[in-house]
Scaffold this motif. Structure first.
Motif: not given
Ligand SMILES: Nc1nc2c(c(=O)[nH]1)N[C@H]1C(S)=C(S)[C@@H](COP(=O)(O)O)O[C@H]1N2
Ligand SMILES: [Mo]
Length: 409
Positions: A248, A235, A230, A189, A84, A88
């Motif tokens: 990430k 990350r 991802h 991001d 998945f 954000n």
């Molecule tokens: N920099 C960053 N890290 C992030 C996010 C993001 O939007 N930006 N989303 C988070 C959320 S809410 C989730 S559930 C996971 C999703 O990881 P994936 O996209 O590799 O499955 O990353 C997390 N790390």
């Protein structure tokens, strides 16, 4: 007069045969499928996200959010095209891995340290762990009244093999002051508004979780560089905790002397009421508590819901189970809506915080519509509920049992 009344229901009269004897693969008929039938609501199908399996369900494209239907998660180690995506904000547009740096700083860091990607790879020992990544909102679509946010069904979870360095080894280079209690991350991001001052998300974990062996700063998944979606090129990965902690496009980690107060650490985000509340309640921010370890859960990845089998055909079914920081000790199945449960075969995890594979075989002697339910239990004795548990305003932590439909002809 005391008298117990036992309702002889249609269901309780049925007898299901749980086969425990070994069967050869050749005796297992592959179930066919009822197309277009899904027990759980699916997302809106749209042209897919590049690099993702075409059957992934796209929930949103700004930001990108996509999940896997249960049958795509059948692999023991999740392929990256089936993992998945939860964004954000907007994916960083220019990434130069040669120039990428990671800064370790914060009020509870003894010194500030900056590492290039090459230094991280050359200066620290490498580790590979299979770790479960599950969005805190996985299963949100089942809450009633509905909770705001991505309407994940069962597929905001996966368990790839991550490679990188231990977060603790890197933190220790900067040094932790005695008052360190939390770490927080920052990524590259950008906020949906386009405002460069705004941070889309900046979450973290307590020092205890940060210093665990399996807490990684990863640059690879399943032996290849991280895909862009991802977190390429770097990350965090914290197995068993809400995946929102696994930052990430990682560029900075702060060592904090207080609970990290970055974007989406406070208010209602990734928090649940500290005390249970009635469905639909408004809960004040100060009564919301941060989600830590995720609850015990499982998924039936084979067959897919709607399978058609023949009377007395041996059906082999399997899937995965996971339990946050805990381990899964038992997985059971039921074909009579939880009236009786039967233990399934369960494997040990490949390492702590990986998911575990379970399998079972059974025959259905009666034609018609049946449901197969699976329930996992962890080492603390907690098991999945059959109904959606603890309503909460943002719809987190739904670990209700997964079930599939089986049509017997
Ligand atoms: N920099 C960053 N890290 C992030 C996010 C993001 O939007 N930006 N989303 C988070 C959320 S809410 C989730 S559930 C996971 C999703 O990881 P994936 O996209 O590799 O499955 O990353 C997390 N790390
Ligand atoms: Mo998430």
């Amino acid at each position: 007069m005391n008298r117990s009344f036992k309702k002889k229901s249609y269901w309780s009269r049925r007898k299901f045969i749980q086969t425990s004897s070994a069967v050869t693969i050749s005796s297992l008929l592959a179930p066919t499928l009822l197309t277009g039938y899904h027990l759980r609501a699916s997302g809106i199908s749209q042209p897919g996200l590049p690099g993702k399996h075409p059957d992934m369900l796209v929930l949103n494209d700004r930001p990108w959010n996509t999940e896997a239907p249960a049958h795509l998660l059948d692999e023991e180690v999740t392929s990256m095209d089936r993992l998945f995506v939860r964004n954000n904000g907007l994916v960083p547009s220019e990434i130069d891995p040669e120039k990428w740096t990671l800064e370790i700083s914060g009020e509870s860091a003894v010194t500030t340290k900056t590492f290039t990607l090459a230094q991280l790879k050359s200066d620290f020992e490498h580790y590979t762990y299979q770790l479960v990544l599950e969005c805190g909102g996985n299963g949100r679509s089942e809450f009633d009244p509905p909770a705001k946010g991505n309407q994940w069904t069962t597929g905001a979870v996966g368990a790839p093999k991550w490679t990188g360095v231990r977060l603790k080894d890197v933190l220790q280079r900067a040094g932790l002051k005695a008052d360190a209690v939390y770490i927080g991350y920052y990524g590259k991001d950008t906020h949906l508004s386009g405002d460069p001052q705004k941070v889309p998300i900046s979450r973290g974990v307590p020092i205890k979780k940060a210093l665990e062996d399996e807490s990684l700063i990863a640059w690879a998944a399943n032996g290849k560089d991280l895909p862009l979606m991802h977190g390429y090129p770097l990350r965090l990965v914290f197995g068993g905790w809400p995946a929102s902690t696994s930052g990430k496009w990682l560029s900075r980690i702060v060592i904090r002397n207080q609970v990290h107060d970055g974007a989406k650490m406070q208010g209602q985000s990734y928090r649940v009421p500290c005390k249970p509340v009635a469905p639909g309640s408004k809960v004040a921010d100060e009564d919301m508590c941060i989600i830590e370890s995720m609850p015990v859960k499982s998924i039936i990845s084979y067959p897919r819901t709607g399978a058609i089998i023949k009377k007395n055909q041996i059906l082999e079914f399997h899937g995965h189970a996971w339990a946050g920081d805990q381990s899964v000790t038992k997985v059971d199945s039921s074909v009579d809506f939880g009236n009786t449960w039967h233990p399934l075969e369960l494997k040990l995890p490949s390492n702590p915080l990986a998911w575990q594979h379970w399998s079972g075989k059974m025959k259905f002697p009666y034609p018609g519509y049946h449901e197969l339910w699976v329930r996992a239990t962890d080492n603390l004795g907690d098991h999945q509920p059959m109904v959606v548990p603890g309503w909460n305003p943002r719809g987190y932590l739904n670990n209700a049992c997964h079930r599939i439909a089986i049509r017997v002809e």
